[in-house]
Write a protein that holds these residues in place. Structure first.
Motif, short mmCIF file in Angstrom:
data_model
loop_
_atom_site.label_atom_id
_atom_site.label_comp_id
_atom_site.label_asym_id
_atom_site.label_seq_id
_atom_site.Cartn_x
_atom_site.Cartn_y
_atom_site.Cartn_z
N ILE A 23 25.47 43.42 48.45
CA ILE A 23 24.07 43.73 47.80
C ILE A 23 24.25 44.74 46.92
CG2 ILE A 23 21.82 44.27 48.16
CD1 ILE A 23 21.97 42.69 50.76
N MET A 24 24.98 45.73 47.16
CA MET A 24 25.19 46.91 46.15
C MET A 24 25.71 46.50 44.75
SD MET A 24 25.45 50.36 48.63
CE MET A 24 26.75 49.73 49.54
N HIS A 25 26.92 45.54 45.20
CA HIS A 25 27.58 44.97 43.74
C HIS A 25 26.96 44.28 42.96
CE1 HIS A 25 31.42 42.72 42.29
NE2 HIS A 25 30.93 43.70 41.60
N LYS A 31 23.27 41.32 38.59
CA LYS A 31 23.51 39.84 39.01
C LYS A 31 22.05 39.10 39.94
CE LYS A 31 27.30 38.98 36.94
NZ LYS A 31 27.50 38.24 35.81
N VAL A 32 21.46 39.98 40.56
CA VAL A 32 20.19 39.81 40.93
C VAL A 32 19.11 40.47 40.81
CG1 VAL A 32 21.38 38.87 43.06
CG2 VAL A 32 20.85 41.20 42.87
N SER A 33 17.85 40.22 41.25
CA SER A 33 16.64 40.73 40.65
C SER A 33 16.45 42.08 41.31
CB SER A 33 15.68 39.85 40.64
OG SER A 33 15.62 38.62 39.96
N SER A 34 16.55 41.95 42.87
CA SER A 34 16.23 42.76 43.80
C SER A 34 16.84 42.54 45.13
CB SER A 34 14.42 42.84 43.91
OG SER A 34 14.22 41.72 44.39
N ALA A 35 16.45 43.56 45.98
CA ALA A 35 16.93 43.26 47.35
C ALA A 35 15.71 44.14 48.41
CB ALA A 35 18.20 44.11 47.54
N ARG A 259 29.67 35.07 46.33
CA ARG A 259 30.65 34.56 45.31
C ARG A 259 29.95 33.68 44.11
NH1 ARG A 259 34.94 29.91 46.91
NH2 ARG A 259 35.68 29.40 44.71
N LEU A 260 28.67 33.09 44.55
CA LEU A 260 27.87 32.32 43.69
C LEU A 260 27.01 33.29 42.61
CD1 LEU A 260 26.68 29.39 42.91
CD2 LEU A 260 24.76 29.94 44.11
N MET A 261 26.77 34.43 43.03
CA MET A 261 26.00 35.21 42.02
C MET A 261 26.94 35.73 40.98
SD MET A 261 23.03 35.14 42.86
CE MET A 261 23.21 33.16 43.22
N LEU A 262 28.27 35.91 41.30
CA LEU A 262 29.59 36.25 40.64
C LEU A 262 30.11 35.07 39.77
CD1 LEU A 262 31.07 38.84 42.89
CD2 LEU A 262 29.36 39.54 41.20
N ASP A 263 29.84 33.88 39.90
CA ASP A 263 30.49 33.00 39.43
C ASP A 263 30.00 32.47 37.91
OD1 ASP A 263 31.10 30.04 38.91
OD2 ASP A 263 31.49 29.83 41.10
N ALA A 269 24.72 28.55 33.67
CA ALA A 269 23.56 27.62 33.98
C ALA A 269 22.38 28.18 33.72
CB ALA A 269 23.70 26.84 35.53
N LEU A 270 22.22 29.51 34.30
CA LEU A 270 20.96 30.15 34.04
C LEU A 270 20.50 30.39 32.51
CD1 LEU A 270 21.45 33.27 36.49
CD2 LEU A 270 19.78 31.40 36.92
#
Length: 305
Positions: A23-25, A31-35, A259-263, A269-270
């Motif tokens: 999550i930190m990475h 690559k993500v909005s939030s946690a 892995r998907l978030m870094l793909d 696609a986004l």
């Protein structure tokens, strides 16, 4: 093409070090909005200290009332007996929590978790709920009215949703879900608690025959079919770790989500689908609805037979 607004939230921040690493990475790489962070969990201090050092401004509160794994357990902060199983840990299932938890103890625990997080000095942008234990999905005993009132006090949006997307395989299959959602979303609107328009889920476990490539294909297809409005989806990313892969069910799926978030295919696609990653601060500013209309909608739902 009109932009589609998507929140990708990492649940279970603070659950364990392998979760925290992933999550930190993803937060560092945007690559993500939030946690959302778990105050009672064993990896909380590591996650909270990191957020404090960085002044992280997109962290929410993952309200935690269950402890589901056999080898990774945690206790409540308030130590009320009704919140624990016979081993002294939080209940392992949502059903056990709903059947045994004292309402007053639940409210005290929610407040204690909020207070523990804010003591670290980074802002909390929203709240959601670990395993959906507050929603009443197992026995019908819902704590949603209580948690929405807490969100009013805290000034936070909450993870609910106004509409059920028919293509969502999990949420759309719940009996009576549309009526339940209508009442809960109307109550949120009447109280002034901001919520997303849609919540998109996907199976937590590795399904029979599922591979990383089939999982990626399914998630990319969702990006091209997002509904209008502000949509949230959630993931539980974790790094490949020998202990957790051996002892935590379906850890492989968590590695896939990381892995998907870094793909690069997912990133393309986004962009190609016109998806704009946003967060709960945007929702708080642009997702408000009329409290008066919401109150009328709530009254209508309560009077319906």
């Amino acid at each position: 093409m009109n932009p589609k607004f998507l929140i990708i939230n990492c649940d279970d921040f603070g659950q364990s070090s392998p979760m925290n690493q992933a999550i930190m990475h993803l937060l560092e790489e945007r690559k993500v909005s939030s946690a959302t962070i778990m105050a009672p969990a064993p990896g909380f201090e590591e996650a909270a200290e990191w957020c404090k050092r960085r002044g992280q401004s997109n962290i929410g509160l993952h309200l935690t009332l269950t402890s589901e794994f056999k080898v990774l357990r945690w206790k409540s902060l308030t130590d009320h007996a009704s919140l624990h199983d016979d081993r002294g840990y939080m209940h392992p299932t949502v059903e056990a929590f709903e059947r045994n938890a004292d309402t007053r103890a639940v409210l005290q625990e929610l407040e204690a978790q909020y207070e523990k997080v804010i003591r670290y000095g980074f802002p909390i942008t929203h709240a959601d709920n670990h395993m959906g234990s507050l929603y009443g999905m197992a026995t019908g005993r819902s704590h949603i009215p209580h948690v929405l009132r807490k969100c009013v006090k805290w000034g936070l949006p909450f993870r609910l949703f106004r509409k059920v997307h028919p293509a969502d395989p999990l949420l759309s299959s719940i009996p009576g879900v549309e009526r339940t959602v209508a009442k809960a979303s109307a109550l949120a609107g009447a109280l002034g608690v901001t919520i997303p328009d849609y919540l998109l889920s996907h199976p937590f476990a590795v399904e029979e025959g599922e591979t990383y490539e089939s999982f990626k294909k399914m998630m990319i297809a969702k990006m091209y079919n997002l509904p209008d409005g502000i949509v949230e989806t959630y993931i539980h990313p974790g790094v490949a770790d020998p202990f957790t892969q051996s002892h935590i069910p379906h850890w492989e799926k968590r590695v896939w989500e990381y892995r998907l978030m870094l793909d690069d295919d997912f990133a393309y696609a986004l962009k190609d689908a016109g998806v704009v990653l946003t967060d709960y601060r945007y929702l708080q500013e642009h997702g408000r609805v009329s409290r008066i209309r919401s109150a009328w909608a709530l009254a209508w739902e309560l009077l319906r037979k």
